[in-house]
Design an enzyme around this catalytic site. Structure first.
Site, PDB file in Angstrom:
ATOM      1  N   GLY A  14       0.847  -1.212   0.000  1.00 17.37           N
ATOM      2  CA  GLY A  14       0.000   0.000   0.000  1.00 17.37           C
ATOM      3  C   GLY A  14       0.872   1.247   0.000  1.00 17.37           C
ATOM      4  N   ALA A  25      15.398  10.430  -1.991  1.00 23.52           N
ATOM      5  CA  ALA A  25      16.584  10.390  -1.131  1.00 23.52           C
ATOM      6  C   ALA A  25      17.512   9.248  -1.522  1.00 23.52           C
ATOM      7  CB  ALA A  25      16.163  10.243   0.330  1.00 23.52           C
ATOM      8  N   GLY A 105       5.875  -2.023   3.548  1.00 26.99           N
ATOM      9  CA  GLY A 105       5.535  -2.547   4.875  1.00 26.99           C
ATOM     10  C   GLY A 105       6.067  -3.945   5.101  1.00 26.99           C
ATOM     11  N   ASP A 132       2.606  -0.160  11.859  1.00 28.37           N
ATOM     12  CA  ASP A 132       2.439  -1.453  12.536  1.00 28.37           C
ATOM     13  C   ASP A 132       3.675  -2.352  12.414  1.00 28.37           C
ATOM     14  OD1 ASP A 132       2.276  -1.911   9.829  1.00 28.37           O
ATOM     15  OD2 ASP A 132       0.552  -3.244   9.928  1.00 28.37           O
TER      16      ASP A 132
HETATM   17  O1  F6P Z   1      -1.521  -1.109   4.871  1.00 30.71           O
HETATM   18  C1  F6P Z   1      -2.060   0.096   4.447  1.00 30.71           C
HETATM   19  C2  F6P Z   1      -3.550  -0.032   4.242  1.00 30.71           C
HETATM   20  O2  F6P Z   1      -4.047   1.212   3.815  1.00 30.71           O
HETATM   21  C3  F6P Z   1      -4.334  -0.544   5.441  1.00 30.71           C
HETATM   22  O3  F6P Z   1      -4.569   0.446   6.408  1.00 30.71           O
HETATM   23  C4  F6P Z   1      -5.581  -1.077   4.787  1.00 30.71           C
HETATM   24  O4  F6P Z   1      -6.170  -2.085   5.570  1.00 30.71           O
HETATM   25  C5  F6P Z   1      -5.055  -1.619   3.484  1.00 30.71           C
HETATM   26  O5  F6P Z   1      -3.818  -0.981   3.228  1.00 30.71           O
HETATM   27  C6  F6P Z   1      -5.973  -1.418   2.312  1.00 30.71           C
HETATM   28  O6  F6P Z   1      -5.425  -2.079   1.214  1.00 30.71           O
HETATM   29  P1  F6P Z   1      -5.914  -1.875  -0.279  1.00 30.71           P
HETATM   30  O7  F6P Z   1      -5.396  -0.570  -0.773  1.00 30.71           O
HETATM   31  O8  F6P Z   1      -5.336  -3.024  -1.000  1.00 30.71           O
HETATM   32  O9  F6P Z   1      -7.409  -1.855  -0.254  1.00 30.71           O
END
Ligand code: F6P
Length: 326
Positions: A14, A25, A105, A132
């Protein structure tokens, strides 16, 4: 120590505001160390499909302040397979990459670890609005996402106040409550529900609304982390229990966009630079993390095993602010 001449950089998973600042950078940092940099597009898919662009100082000159990622991002199914990773490793060798810097992530880091096992030196930079990742105090994008959510909720509050209503706002965070807790404290929520702490509708929502009403409040703001429950369901339960007519807002992907905050730009720039520096000094298969504002390096394997628990001190503060004693 092998000389580092050419590296690749990619964004995966994401997107998070500040990813572009990290890419910039890495490119500028590489140039400062006399290292060439190639931008790999669409996350790990770019390595599998040889989808890349040559990057230089000018190619990253306008991206510091923009959200999204100029390199695009993806969650690669193919990279999850051994065959896909073999293809990616072979392409790294074909392109003469002495290292790959992966911005993303924990899913991105699991991929990086697998690639390192195929002999490709990798470095991870944590970027996710969820904050997280166990090994680091901070992940790029979290601050901007908090600010975006706060701005939206402040606007919602105006109309909730005018109509004396109850608002249920669902924020992102996947299985973590960091975003919800920070935002809840910052908007003065009536209640905050997070996945890390078991909650009870009567005690943690209804009683809080009731107490707030008794001390004189006529509008209520409930912040729920997406991992803790569904805002529409909670809204319906409140309607049935105490007859309010709540309005539900799922903030969704709006939290991932926008111009990165000062904190995200600064952190991303430092992480990007330190990632390149580590590679040139012979350190790899690590994650660049922050500890009390300082940059530290942790082996990916070890870092992936670290768990992040919710900071109970923050939860205590939120609870005290929402106690509505009379
Ligand atoms: O990990 C980032 C995040 O935005 C989470 O907060 C959310 O659960 C997820 O990605 C949503 O994923 P997608 O963009 O695949 O719907």
């Amino acid at each position: 120590m092998a000389e580092i001449k050419r590296i690749g950089v990619l964004t995966s998973g994401g997107d998070a505001p500040g990813m572009n600042a990290a890419v910039r950078a890495v490119v500028r940092g590489a140039l400062a160390f006399d290292v060439e940099c190639i931008g790999i597009k669409r996350g790990w898919n770019g390595l599998i499909n040889n989808d890349f662009i040559k990057m230089d100082s000018i190619s990253v000159s306008h991206i510091l302040s923009s959200g999204g990622t100029a390199l695009y991002t993806a969650r690669s199914e193919e990279f999850m397979t051994e065959k896909g990773r073999q293809k990616a490793a072979a392409n790294c060798k074909l392109l003469g990459l002495d290292g790959v810097i992966a911005i993303g992530g924990d899913g991105t880091f699991r991929g990086a670890l697998e690639l390192s096992r195929l002999g490709i030196p990798v470095i991870g930079i944590p970027a996710t609005i969820d904050n997280d990742i166990g090994c680091t105090h901070y992940t790029i994008g979290f601050d901007t996402a908090c600010n975006t959510a706060i701005e939206c909720i402040d606007k919602l509050r105006d109309t909730m106040q005018a109509h004396e209503r109850c608002s249920i706002v669902e924020v992102m965070g996947r299985n973590a409550g960091y975003l919800a807790l920070y935002v809840g404290i910052a908007v003065g929520a009536t209640a905050v529900l997070v996945p890390e702490i078991e909650w009870d509708l009567q005690k943690d929502v209804i009683e809080k609304i009731r107490n707030a009403r008794i001390v004189g409040h006529t509008h209520f703001m409930i912040v729920v982390a997406e991992g803790a429950g569904k805002a529409y369901k909670i809204g319906e339960q409140i309607r049935q229990e105490i007859g309010l007519d709540p309005r539900v807002t799922v903030l969704g992907h709006i939290q991932r966009g926008g111009t990165p905050s000062a904190r995200d730009r600064e952190c991303a720039t430092r992480m990007g630079y330190h990632a390149v520096k580590a590679l040139t000094e012979g350190r790899n298969n690590i994650i660049i993390a922050t500890r009390s504002g300082n940059m530290v390096e942790l082996p990916i394997e070890e870092a992936l095993q670290m768990k992040k628990s919710l900071q109970m001190e923050r939860y205590e503060v939120m609870e005290a602010m929402a106690s509505y004693r009379h």
